[in-house]
Structure formats: C-alpha cells, structure tokens
Design a protein around this motif. Structure first.
Motif, PDB file in Angstrom:
ATOM      1  N   UNK A  26      -6.529  11.352   5.376  1.00 28.24           N
ATOM      2  CA  UNK A  26      -5.503  10.814   4.597  1.00 28.24           C
ATOM      3  C   UNK A  26      -5.916  10.721   2.989  1.00 28.24           C
ATOM      4  N   UNK A  27      -7.414  10.627   2.743  1.00 26.95           N
ATOM      5  CA  UNK A  27      -7.662  10.531   1.507  1.00 26.95           C
ATOM      6  C   UNK A  27      -7.561  11.938   0.959  1.00 26.95           C
ATOM      7  N   UNK A  28      -7.898  12.933   1.751  1.00 24.93           N
ATOM      8  CA  UNK A  28      -7.797  14.268   1.009  1.00 24.93           C
ATOM      9  C   UNK A  28      -6.135  14.658   0.778  1.00 24.93           C
ATOM     10  N   UNK A  29      -5.465  14.390   1.576  1.00 25.05           N
ATOM     11  CA  UNK A  29      -4.069  14.363   1.353  1.00 25.05           C
ATOM     12  C   UNK A  29      -3.581  13.799   0.321  1.00 25.05           C
ATOM     13  N   UNK A  30      -3.929  12.375   0.105  1.00 28.62           N
ATOM     14  CA  UNK A  30      -3.564  11.812  -0.956  1.00 28.62           C
ATOM     15  C   UNK A  30      -4.046  12.293  -2.297  1.00 28.62           C
TER      16      UNK A  30
END
Length: 130
Positions: free
Chosen positions: A17-21
């Motif tokens: 999720x952090x990579x995407x954000x």
C-alpha cells in the motif's frame, strides 16, 4: 494465527500500500525513483519501519528523504484510509533510508579491484618465471 505470521502479513500489506501511495498520491512531491524496499512492523504493530531507496546524487537523496519525513503525517492518513478495515490501529511510520544497493555496489567495486590486482600480480609472476 501466530504473531510472527501476522506481523509478516501486516508488513507485506503496508509495503504494497505504501509503494502505491508514494507512487500515485505523492509522486509529484517525491523523486520518481523512490522505492519502498521493506516494511518491518514491531511485534505489537504500533510502529512500522519503512525502508525506502531513493535513486540520485547524495544531496538529492537527503532532500528527498527530508521531504518524505515532512509528508509522513499525510502519508499515514492516506494509508489509514486504505487499510482502515484491515487493522484496528494504524502504526506510527518511521522512514529509514535504505542504502543496501549502494553498499552492494561498493562491495562489488572493491571485489573487482581485488580480482584485477590478483590478476596483475599473477601476470607479473608468470613474466618473471619465464
């Protein structure tokens, strides 16, 4: 489910999720080559160390990392929105600059120099014994 398995699963979820954000929601505020390399939550899931690799010159990396730290509250809020039904509490995010790739390159360079020096010495020995 074992606690360590849960910690690993939460780490994987946070990493994804952090990579995407970082790429899609904060991509305009960070360098394009900012990569989440690992996320290590504590056993109680209260803190998550987020390892990031930033491509660029050292001063660019430092500036980008400072910006990432400034954006931490907004990034945490965006993450909380995404995973609100999967975790009861949102861990505190602590970003860590991951320099593993740079260290690996440095080790490779040193090993290449050692191989080159050995080869040169062997050539010198063969030239003396002939």
């Amino acid at each position: 489910m074992s606690s360590s398995i849960r910690v690993q699963r939460v780490g994987s979820l946070l990493k994804r999720e952090l990579a995407d954000i970082l790429q899609f929601e904060f991509g305009d505020q960070l360098p394009p080559m900012t990569t989440v390399t690992d996320v290590q939550p504590t056993r109680d899931l209260s803190i998550a160390k987020v390892y990031v690799s930033i491509y660029g010159a050292p001063e660019q990396k430092r500036a980008a990392f400072r910006r990432l730290q400034e954006l931490t509250p907004q990034i945490r809020a965006a993450l909380a929105q995404r995973i609100r039904y999967q975790l009861r509490f949102m861990p505190e995010l602590r970003f860590v600059l991951d320099e593993t790739l740079e260290r690996a390159q440095r080790v490779e360079e040193l090993l290449a120099r050692i191989r080159e020096e050995r080869s040169r010495r062997e050539d010198q020995r063969e030239g003396q014994s002939s």
